[in-house]
Design a protein around this motif. Structure first.
Motif, PDB file in Angstrom:
ATOM      1  N   GLU A 258       0.900  -1.213   0.029  1.00 17.20           N
ATOM      2  CA  GLU A 258       0.087   0.085  -0.274  1.00 17.20           C
ATOM      3  C   GLU A 258       0.726   1.041   0.074  1.00 17.20           C
ATOM      4  O   GLU A 258       0.235   2.197  -0.439  1.00 17.20           O
ATOM      5  CB  GLU A 258      -0.450  -0.549   1.068  1.00 17.20           C
ATOM      6  CG  GLU A 258      -2.024  -1.435   0.985  1.00 17.20           C
ATOM      7  CD  GLU A 258      -2.548  -0.628   2.711  1.00 17.20           C
ATOM      8  OE1 GLU A 258      -3.169   0.453   2.822  1.00 17.20           O
ATOM      9  OE2 GLU A 258      -3.277  -2.077   2.046  1.00 17.20           O
ATOM     10  N   ALA A 259       1.935   1.261   0.428  1.00 14.02           N
ATOM     11  CA  ALA A 259       3.050   2.486   0.914  1.00 14.02           C
ATOM     12  C   ALA A 259       4.163   2.654  -0.844  1.00 14.02           C
ATOM     13  O   ALA A 259       4.129   3.783  -0.900  1.00 14.02           O
ATOM     14  CB  ALA A 259       3.477   2.615   1.923  1.00 14.02           C
ATOM     15  N   ASN A 260       4.306   1.703  -0.907  1.00 15.43           N
ATOM     16  CA  ASN A 260       4.878   1.516  -2.165  1.00 15.43           C
ATOM     17  C   ASN A 260       4.827   1.546  -3.739  1.00 15.43           C
ATOM     18  O   ASN A 260       5.225   2.077  -5.050  1.00 15.43           O
ATOM     19  CB  ASN A 260       6.351   0.650  -2.031  1.00 15.43           C
ATOM     20  CG  ASN A 260       7.319   0.813  -0.762  1.00 15.43           C
ATOM     21  OD1 ASN A 260       7.773   1.779  -0.700  1.00 15.43           O
ATOM     22  ND2 ASN A 260       6.699  -0.007   0.519  1.00 15.43           N
ATOM     23  N   LEU A 261       3.555   0.798  -3.693  1.00 15.16           N
ATOM     24  CA  LEU A 261       3.226   0.517  -5.371  1.00 15.16           C
ATOM     25  C   LEU A 261       2.316   1.773  -5.774  1.00 15.16           C
ATOM     26  O   LEU A 261       3.155   2.591  -6.670  1.00 15.16           O
ATOM     27  CB  LEU A 261       1.682  -0.337  -5.259  1.00 15.16           C
ATOM     28  CG  LEU A 261       1.740  -1.506  -4.945  1.00 15.16           C
ATOM     29  CD1 LEU A 261       0.928  -2.421  -5.135  1.00 15.16           C
ATOM     30  CD2 LEU A 261       3.508  -2.246  -5.416  1.00 15.16           C
ATOM     31  N   GLY A 266       4.620   4.214 -13.384  1.00 15.34           N
ATOM     32  CA  GLY A 266       4.349   2.993 -14.209  1.00 15.34           C
ATOM     33  C   GLY A 266       3.165   1.565 -13.585  1.00 15.34           C
ATOM     34  O   GLY A 266       3.081   1.663 -12.419  1.00 15.34           O
ATOM     35  N   SER A 267       2.770   0.907 -14.638  1.00 13.34           N
ATOM     36  CA  SER A 267       2.276  -0.471 -13.968  1.00 13.34           C
ATOM     37  C   SER A 267       3.379  -1.918 -13.779  1.00 13.34           C
ATOM     38  O   SER A 267       4.329  -1.694 -14.549  1.00 13.34           O
ATOM     39  CB  SER A 267       0.730  -0.052 -14.443  1.00 13.34           C
ATOM     40  OG  SER A 267       0.921  -0.342 -15.943  1.00 13.34           O
ATOM     41  N   ALA A 313      -2.349  -0.963 -20.936  1.00 14.02           N
ATOM     42  CA  ALA A 313      -2.950  -0.024 -21.304  1.00 14.02           C
ATOM     43  C   ALA A 313      -2.508   1.087 -19.645  1.00 14.02           C
ATOM     44  O   ALA A 313      -2.944   2.072 -20.106  1.00 14.02           O
ATOM     45  CB  ALA A 313      -4.495   0.056 -21.793  1.00 14.02           C
ATOM     46  N   ASN A 314      -2.142   0.098 -18.939  1.00 17.29           N
ATOM     47  CA  ASN A 314      -1.862   1.016 -17.662  1.00 17.29           C
ATOM     48  C   ASN A 314      -2.890   1.833 -17.226  1.00 17.29           C
ATOM     49  O   ASN A 314      -3.275   2.813 -16.285  1.00 17.29           O
ATOM     50  CB  ASN A 314      -1.402   2.194 -17.834  1.00 17.29           C
ATOM     51  CG  ASN A 314       0.075   2.320 -18.237  1.00 17.29           C
ATOM     52  OD1 ASN A 314       0.762   0.837 -18.182  1.00 17.29           O
ATOM     53  ND2 ASN A 314       0.842   2.758 -19.331  1.00 17.29           N
ATOM     54  N   ARG A 315      -4.730   1.208 -17.328  1.00 16.96           N
ATOM     55  CA  ARG A 315      -5.623   1.028 -16.919  1.00 16.96           C
ATOM     56  C   ARG A 315      -5.887   0.240 -15.255  1.00 16.96           C
ATOM     57  O   ARG A 315      -6.531   1.419 -14.427  1.00 16.96           O
ATOM     58  CB  ARG A 315      -6.791   0.596 -17.090  1.00 16.96           C
ATOM     59  CG  ARG A 315      -7.044   1.204 -19.011  1.00 16.96           C
ATOM     60  CD  ARG A 315      -8.630   1.017 -19.481  1.00 16.96           C
ATOM     61  NE  ARG A 315      -8.362  -0.757 -19.969  1.00 16.96           N
ATOM     62  CZ  ARG A 315      -7.906  -0.613 -20.649  1.00 16.96           C
ATOM     63  NH1 ARG A 315      -8.172   0.211 -21.748  1.00 16.96           N
ATOM     64  NH2 ARG A 315      -8.023  -2.263 -21.344  1.00 16.96           N
ATOM     65  N   ASP A 333       6.970  -1.761 -21.363  1.00 16.71           N
ATOM     66  CA  ASP A 333       7.706  -0.421 -20.078  1.00 16.71           C
ATOM     67  C   ASP A 333       6.756  -0.794 -18.889  1.00 16.71           C
ATOM     68  O   ASP A 333       6.419   0.198 -18.033  1.00 16.71           O
ATOM     69  CB  ASP A 333       7.131   0.770 -20.927  1.00 16.71           C
ATOM     70  CG  ASP A 333       5.160   0.394 -20.732  1.00 16.71           C
ATOM     71  OD1 ASP A 333       4.934  -0.787 -21.426  1.00 16.71           O
ATOM     72  OD2 ASP A 333       4.420   1.607 -20.741  1.00 16.71           O
ATOM     73  N   LEU A 334       7.148  -1.823 -18.381  1.00 13.76           N
ATOM     74  CA  LEU A 334       6.627  -2.695 -17.176  1.00 13.76           C
ATOM     75  C   LEU A 334       7.422  -1.916 -15.813  1.00 13.76           C
ATOM     76  O   LEU A 334       8.681  -2.456 -16.028  1.00 13.76           O
ATOM     77  CB  LEU A 334       6.525  -3.616 -17.154  1.00 13.76           C
ATOM     78  CG  LEU A 334       6.180  -4.848 -15.909  1.00 13.76           C
ATOM     79  CD1 LEU A 334       3.977  -4.836 -16.122  1.00 13.76           C
ATOM     80  CD2 LEU A 334       6.517  -6.371 -16.401  1.00 13.76           C
ATOM     81  N   GLY A 335       6.782  -1.478 -15.316  1.00 15.15           N
ATOM     82  CA  GLY A 335       7.420  -0.733 -14.503  1.00 15.15           C
ATOM     83  C   GLY A 335       8.043  -1.192 -12.649  1.00 15.15           C
ATOM     84  O   GLY A 335       8.682  -0.986 -12.475  1.00 15.15           O
ATOM     85  N   PHE A 336       7.707  -2.225 -12.572  1.00 20.68           N
ATOM     86  CA  PHE A 336       7.510  -3.011 -11.512  1.00 20.68           C
ATOM     87  C   PHE A 336       7.182  -4.027 -11.557  1.00 20.68           C
ATOM     88  O   PHE A 336       6.432  -4.611 -12.320  1.00 20.68           O
ATOM     89  CB  PHE A 336       7.513  -1.925 -10.302  1.00 20.68           C
ATOM     90  CG  PHE A 336       5.995  -1.666 -10.303  1.00 20.68           C
ATOM     91  CD1 PHE A 336       5.289  -3.108  -9.512  1.00 20.68           C
ATOM     92  CD2 PHE A 336       5.405  -0.903 -10.641  1.00 20.68           C
ATOM     93  CE1 PHE A 336       4.084  -3.068  -9.128  1.00 20.68           C
ATOM     94  CE2 PHE A 336       4.182  -0.776 -10.551  1.00 20.68           C
ATOM     95  CZ  PHE A 336       3.136  -1.570 -10.072  1.00 20.68           C
TER      96      PHE A 336
END
Length: 726
Positions: A258-261, A266-267, A313-315, A333-336
């Motif tokens: 909850e704190a870090n996402l 990105g997603s 789509a980063n929805r 571009d997956l961010g994590f």
């Protein structure tokens, strides 16, 4: 056969062909949509070996390196020379849609044959035959389908211009993701005409797996082992920032998420080890206001596609997924990537984190080890290839049958769960001991030997891999260096002291935020809400007459249990650990018995209070292994509900096994359970409802059979209640 050396020089390259190289770069630029794109040296080397040398090649390169470009460019060049279509065997065809679209930009027409378009097979085959299809994608499962194997596969083998085996580590039972269906590829390799080029690709193979795949790729007819071109590149991914964070429990992990996402760019993906953990984690994160969706092997296909589209789509901020979301998924571009619980090997871990940061400067990769990881690994390991007695029993049943037998028909006669039975049959099919035909399976009569020594070596390898991932999580060595070493990265050997300079070890810490005590307490309050539904069985298993059990078809509503409640799931994130400890045997394998532990008493009553079952009495299912536990639970529940204990369902003599398939379990339960009602209870039972109390629900047949007995005795409703599901 001589073992291949993955790093040996396979000999001089063919004479350079500048025109062919120029054409290859043109195809690549159309494929990726960039005018400045050029093939990497090893991409061109693999393409040249396939197109000019008509060789077999194994490409082991990191995710994002461009392995798909090798087979699409090679396809264009081979088709221009008049070759037949390329056949790509891939485990996740639905996740290659973007590659198909890219191929079409380069003028390459790709189609699929899969279980979802059976009615189109003839049309697709016709387009392959008339030359209008350049690439045909098939799943490994199709290779074992009788219609496809006997009617489509021979024509494909005869006309294939290039065979591609994607995610080739699945061929090897030394690999982290061995799939029995992939073993059929060896037969396909043997049936190819001499000179048909073959390409195998993977991002996750250590030296042992690489050698095994290369040996299988060589085959026995058309290629010597040393003639397989093996190209292995560095596995370093400069965008990945690896970290490990040790947290106390699931509540602390949820508070961390909850704190870090929201801080991550990105997603991304949050991986969990079990379906229950993924679903419950997604539920808790949504309750905290985060846009996430669950993605597991139990997610419906249409919903999976929507989940993937939402992530691309980063929805959504993240998909909370099991390993069902893995190979083939493409979001550059997956961010994590965050893991709640460690996969059972560094190789599996690298494969999953490799999804991130393919087209970004930075991607955060964090492992949150769980205290339950080893227990979950052990459970999955228990689902490995069955022992010899079970295999022999299956072969004997098939040999004694005059007609093919379906899996459903075999199940009542074999003491294996369906998933293990199906996996075993696929392996025996490739070994030649059984064959899949229309209508089911048939024994071939061919001799078969149980390779116990090999299975033991594979099991020992698994244990070593588990020890390695524990070392990764607890160690103080550069994270990326550790993973590269675990995968035998050849480039690392030239620089044994190399460090990435990006991970938490190299930097002396990570940039994540630790949740405060209040946030953890809030998450714990959310997690520790007891109560999961016990679904009622509605259908008897087929073929029960083979076990002399007179039950079939739908369970009549008048004989059925109502949906019930349990405190939690054994694999859940809330009370899973406490429940697993309760049901774990002692060091000698003897079940532990005793009164219900104090930490589970309040949750059990909370479930009852939230549920509010309107019952007139309690019936307990007496346990042969934990009689004190069940009696203590049932009497406490009855006292809390202020109703009497009116009966007991007792097991008769004989052993009871839970590690068998559904039909076998039902047969055992049906033959052993006996209902005994207290004095005066029988007269008062008609028209009354009862709470049926047991310690654990696994297959659900104990509750189903006991509820049926109570309904036949006159009960108007039977509501199951248990401590654990699973």
């Amino acid at each position: 056969m001589t073992q291949p050396n993955p790093d040996r020089d396979p000999g001089p390259d063919p004479a350079p062909d500048p025109a062919l190289r120029a054409r290859a770069d043109e195809v690549l630029r159309a494929l990726v949509g960039r005018a400045d794109a050029e093939l990497r040296p090893d991409q061109w080397r693999a393409i040249e070996a396939l197109v000019v040398g008509r060789r077999r090649a194994l490409v082991v390169q990191r995710t994002g390196w461009g392995k798909s470009a090798v087979y699409f460019v090679a396809t264009a060049l081979l088709r221009a020379k008049g070759a037949g279509p390329t056949v790509i065997v891939s485990p996740l065809l639905s996740l290659m849609r973007n590659q198909v679209e890219s191929a079409r930009r380069a003028g390459i027409n790709a189609e699929t044959i899969n279980s979802a378009n059976v009615t189109e097979w003839d049309d697709v085959a016709a387009r392959v035959a008339d030359g209008s299809t350049d690439v045909l994608l098939v799943s490994p499962e199709r290779l074992t389908n009788p219609g496809f194997r006997d009617e489509v596969l021979p024509r494909l083998a005869a006309t294939t211009g290039l065979l591609v085996v994607d995610e080739a580590h699945c061929i090897s039972d030394w690999g982290h993701d061995f799939r029995p269906d992939y073993r059929r590829i060896r037969t396909l390799l043997e049936d190819l005409p001499a000179g048909t080029p073959v390409l195998a690709t993977t991002a996750t193979a250590n030296a042992r797996v690489t050698a095994d795949v290369a040996e299988q790729l060589a085959g026995t007819r058309h290629a010597a082992t040393g003639d397989v071109l093996v190209l292995r590149g560095t596995l370093d991914r400069t965008s990945l920032h690896l970290a490990v964070r040790q947290l106390g429990d699931h509540a602390a992990q949820l508070a961390w998420l909850e704190a870090n996402l929201p801080r991550f760019e990105g997603s991304g993906i949050v991986y969990c080890l079990t379906v229950a953990a993924a679903e419950q984690t997604a539920e808790r994160l949504r309750a905290a206001g985060l846009a996430v969706r669950a993605y597991t092997g139990q997610t419906e296909p249409a919903e999976r596609l929507q989940c993937e589209a939402d992530l691309v789509a980063n929805r959504v901020k993240a998909l909370v997924a099991t390993s069902a979301l893995g190979m083939g998924f493409d979001k550059p571009d997956l961010g994590f990537v965050v893991h709640l619980g460690a996969p059972p090997s560094p190789i599996a871990y690298y494969q999953q984190v490799g999804r991130a940061g393919r087209a970004t400067d930075r991607a955060d990769v964090v492992l949150l080890p769980g205290r339950d990881d080893a227990a979950i690994w052990d459970w999955f390991a228990s689902q490995a290839f069955p022992d010899e007695a079970s295999v022999r029993a299956t072969l004997d049943v098939l040999a004694s049958s005059d007609a093919p037998m379906s899996t459903a028909a075999l199940e009542p006669r074999i003491d294996l769960r369906r998933s293990r039975l199906e996996m075993m049959l696929k392996v025996l099919d490739v070994d030649g001991a059984v064959t899949r035909v229309r209508g089911g399976w048939r024994a071939t009569g061919q001799p078969w030997s149980y390779d116990a020594e090999r299975y033991a070596r594979v099991a020992e390898t698994r244990r070593a891999e588990q020890a390695a991932i524990r070392e990764y999580a607890a160690g103080d060595r550069c994270r990326m260096a550790f993973l590269r070493a675990a995968l035998d990265d050849p480039a690392l050997g030239e620089h044994p002291t190399w460090t990435c300079g990006r991970c938490d070890v190299c930097l002396g810490g990570s940039r994540d935020v630790l949740p405060d005590d209040e946030a953890v307490a809030r998450a714990r309050a959310q997690v520790e809400v007891p109560g999961v539904e016990i679904a009622s069985r509605r259908q008897w298993p087929p073929q029960m007459s083979a076990l002399e059990v007179p039950l079939s078809g739908r369970i009549p509503e008048a004989e059925r249990a109502e949906p019930g409640r349990a405190v939690g799931r054994l694999d859940g994130i809330a009370f899973g650990r406490a429940l697993r400890e309760l049901f774990a045997p002692d060091p000698d394998g003897v079940p532990r018995d005793g009164e219900l532990p104090s930490p589970l008493r309040r949750p059990a009553l909370d479930v009852l209070d939230a549920w509010g079952p309107d019952v007139d009495g309690v019936v307990l299912v007496r346990s042969a292994s934990r009689p004190t536990l069940v009696e203590h639970l049932a009497t406490g529940v009855a006292r809390h509900l202020q109703v009497p204990v009116v009966g007991v369902v007792s097991p008769g003599p004989g052993a009871s096994r839970h590690d068998v398939n559904s039909a076998q379990r039902l047969a055992t339960v049906h033959g052993r359970l006996r209902l005994a009602l207290g004095e005066g209870a029988l007269a008062g039972l008609p028209g009354r409802s009862v709470l049926l109390v047991d310690d654990r629900v696994d297959s659900g047949w104990t509750m189903t059979v006991a509820a049926r007995a109570l309904r036949l005795a006159g009960a108007s409703a039977v509501l199951p209640f248990a401590l654990a599901v699973g």
